[in-house]
Design a protein around this motif. Sequence first.
Motif, short mmCIF file in Angstrom:
data_model
loop_
_atom_site.label_atom_id
_atom_site.label_comp_id
_atom_site.label_asym_id
_atom_site.label_seq_id
_atom_site.Cartn_x
_atom_site.Cartn_y
_atom_site.Cartn_z
N ASN A 142 -0.65 4.95 -9.04
CA ASN A 142 -1.06 3.71 -9.70
C ASN A 142 0.01 2.63 -9.69
OD1 ASN A 142 -3.25 5.38 -10.42
ND2 ASN A 142 -3.55 4.29 -12.34
N ASP A 179 -4.22 -0.89 -13.12
CA ASP A 179 -4.58 -0.40 -14.46
C ASP A 179 -3.32 -0.12 -15.28
OD1 ASP A 179 -6.21 0.42 -16.55
OD2 ASP A 179 -6.38 2.47 -15.83
N ASP A 196 -8.76 8.39 -14.60
CA ASP A 196 -8.09 8.35 -13.30
C ASP A 196 -7.37 9.67 -13.06
OD1 ASP A 196 -6.27 7.81 -11.12
OD2 ASP A 196 -6.61 5.68 -11.50
N VAL A 227 -2.46 9.53 -11.53
CA VAL A 227 -1.76 8.32 -11.97
C VAL A 227 -0.47 8.10 -11.21
CG1 VAL A 227 -2.76 8.45 -14.27
CG2 VAL A 227 -0.58 9.60 -13.82
N ARG A 251 -3.51 1.70 -18.65
CA ARG A 251 -4.22 2.98 -18.63
C ARG A 251 -5.55 2.90 -19.37
NH1 ARG A 251 -1.90 7.85 -17.91
NH2 ARG A 251 -4.07 8.55 -17.82
N TYR A 274 -7.88 5.09 -8.65
CA TYR A 274 -7.43 3.81 -8.11
C TYR A 274 -5.95 3.92 -7.77
CZ TYR A 274 -11.84 1.59 -9.17
OH TYR A 274 -13.17 1.24 -9.17
N ALA A 275 -5.57 3.27 -6.68
CA ALA A 275 -4.21 3.45 -6.17
C ALA A 275 -3.69 2.15 -5.57
CB ALA A 275 -4.18 4.56 -5.13
N LYS A 330 1.38 -2.61 -10.31
CA LYS A 330 0.66 -1.53 -10.98
C LYS A 330 -0.82 -1.84 -11.01
CE LYS A 330 4.45 -0.57 -14.25
NZ LYS A 330 4.81 -0.47 -15.71
#
Length: 713
Positions: free
Chosen positions: A679, A665, A673, A676, A668, A570-571, A663
Amino acid sequence: MLLIPRRMMVLAWATAFWSIALSALEPPLPQRSPRNANYTIDVSLDTETRILSGRQILSWRNIQQQATDELWFHLYWNGWRNNRSTWLLEDRIRGRSTAGKNLSEEDWSYLTISSVKVRGLLPVVDESVAGVADQPGAPPLSEDSPQQLAPAPKPTIDLSTELKFMAPDDGNSEDRTVAMLQLPFQVEPGQSLEVEMEWTARVPRTFARTGTKGSFYFIAHWFPKLGVFEGDSWNCHQFHSATEFYSDYGNYDVRITVPAPFVVGATGRLVEKTLGSDGSATHRYTQNDVHGFAWTASPDYREHTGRFDEPGYPPVELRLLLQPEHEDQAERHFEATRTALKYYGSWYGPYPYQQLTIVDPAYGSGAGGMEYPTLFTSGTRWLNPAGGGSPEGVTIHEAGHQFWYGVVGNNEFEHAWLDEGLNTFSTARAYEAAYGDRKFVQRYLSLPGRGRGFLPWLFPELAQGRTVFGNRLDRYRRSGVRNRQSRPTYLYYPASASSTSYHRTSLWLATLERFIGWDSLQEILSTFYQRWSFRHPRPENFFSIANEVSGRDLDWFFDQVHGSSVDFDYAIGRVSTTPLKFEGYSGAETDLRYEGREEESSQDAPEKIFRSEVVVERRADGVFPVEVLMIFEDGSEVRRSWDGRNRWQLLVEERASKLTQVKVDPERILVLDLDVTNNSHQVDSGAALPSHKWASRWMFWLQDFLHTVTFFL
C-alpha cells in the motif's frame, strides 16, 4: 394536619424531579418475546452412570399464518452417538481432535425419547398474541406474566410411535439429530398444544463445549428442542460441526436434581432449592423470554456475587462460579462483564434481564468461551497477569452474545455472521474503550518491566489493537475468503466457517465504520437491535436498516462482502519522479505559435520541475473507493480520490519538489485489504535495490508469523 418543613418539601420535589429526569434518559428496554415455545422440565443427573433422566412439557403456539400437522425437534446430543454422525464427519474435515479418532466408550453420547404424548389443541386466550411474528415487536408483557393458555379441552394422545428421524440437510441415514413428530390433526394459526416427553441422555466427554470432565458438568442443548416453524415449513437443521443453534423464545421452568454437594448454575434465577432424602438436591430455575436453557454443576465451584449498577440502566445481579485456583481473578471477571453490559447497552440498547451468570470451566474441560441465555462460560489460566485477552477479552465477547444471539435471535445455522460477526466487532470496540488499544501488545509482545517493548516500534501496525487483533486480519487472510457469506452457514467449508462468520464480518464492519463514521454505524446497529429484539432477523433486514439509517445506498458494498467471496487488495504499482526537461523542437525552429500565448523565456522558468507519476492498482476483484496520498520533499501533500473500479489508474503531479512517498488508502479505511505491504512506496534517489524489496517482504512475513504466534499464547 401534618406540617412539613419547607426545606423537606423542596428536597422531596428535587428528588422526584431528578428521578423523572433520569428515567427519561434511560434507554427503553426491548419489548418482550412472543413466548410461543415454553418448557417445563424435570431432569436428574446420575453421576455414577452419567445419565440424565428427563421429563418435559412443551407448550407451543403457532404464530404463523399457515397450519401445520408436524412438529420437528433437535436431538443435538445424537451428534456424538457414533462416528457416522454428520457432526463428527464434518469435524474430521475441520481437523480437530474430536474428529472420530481415538474415541473410547466413555466419550460417546445419545439422546433417546421413550414417550411422546400430545394434550390436544389449546385455544389462545388473548387473541392479541396470535400472529405476533409478523408484527414489529412482541406485546409488552411483564417479566413474570403467566403463559396465556387455556386448560386442555381434549384428552392426551400417545404418539410415541409417530416419531421419525430426518436428515433434511445431507440425507445421512446415520444422523439422528433431527426427529419429526407426525400429528393426527392440523395446528391452525393462533392455536396451541402441549407435548409431553420422557427421555434419557448420556453425558459425553466434552464435545462442542458440552459434557463432563471428572466431577465437572456443563450441560447445554441437552433436551429435545423444538425447531422454528417459519412460513409454511419447519426450520430444523441437522447438528453441524461448524454451526450453532436456532429456536423460538419462551418461558422456562426447570428443576435440576444433582448430588447435594454440587453447586449449580443455570439460565435464569434460582427460585427454590429442596433437599432430598437420598442425598440429592433439586434446584429450580425460571426465566422468561429466552430461546434456550443451559446449566452446570460441580462440587468445586467457588461462588461470588456482584452487581452491574450503571446510572441510567436497569441493574443486573451478577453471579460468578469460579474454579478454586482462579479465585483471585473474581473482580477481573466482574469488571469485564460490566464492560460489555455498559458499552453494548449504551451503543445498542440495555440488557433486558435481571441477572447474568459467569461460569469458569474446569481446566481441560473444553467448555470455555460459549454463550447461552443469561449465562456464559469464560476462560482464563492460573498465571495470568492483567492486560491480556483472558479473561477480559473472552468474557466481554461471551457477555456480548447476550445481545447478539440472546436478544436478537438470528438463525445461527444459516446466518451465523449476524451474531458472531457483529459481536466480534463489538468486542474489540468495547475492549479498546475499557482497556485501551495496546493491551494486547503489552501482554504478548513486551518483556516484563520493559513497557511496551520494541516490537510495536518495529511494527507500528501492532499498536493498532482493534485493527490487527480485534478484527483478526491475519486469520481472515488465511481462510476467510473461501466462502461466499450469503451461502447458508452450515454449507460453509467447515475448516473456514469461523473465519467467514467472525473475521470477515468484523473486518467489513470496521471498514464500514471508517467509511461512513462510527456515529452512523452505531445508529444502524442500535436500530437493528431495537427493531429485532426477541425476533428472528435475516441479513436483508440488517442491510435495509443500514441503507435507511445511513441515508446511502450501500448495496454495492454488501453485495461484495456478503454476496460474494471477492478479495480486496489495492497497491502502489509503478512510481517515478524525474526532472522535467524540455526536449525536441522549440518555437524557434518552427513558424507555428499557440494563439494568444507568448513564448516563455528560459530565464523565467523555474530551475527544476519534477514530473511525478504514480500507478495505483486494484489487484483483486473487490472494488472500493480509495484515496492516494503523495508526499513531497518540501513537506507538501496531495490527496487524490479514486473510485477503484478500473484495474489501474495513472496519477500525475508536476511541481518544483520531488515525490518522496506515496500511499494508497493511507488511513486504512479498507481494513479488508489483504496485503498492506504493497500500500505504500518510498521513493529512492535511485532505483530500489532488490535487497530492499526482499527486506520489506521478510519484515511482513515476520509480522504475520508474530500475529499467528500470539493467537496460541
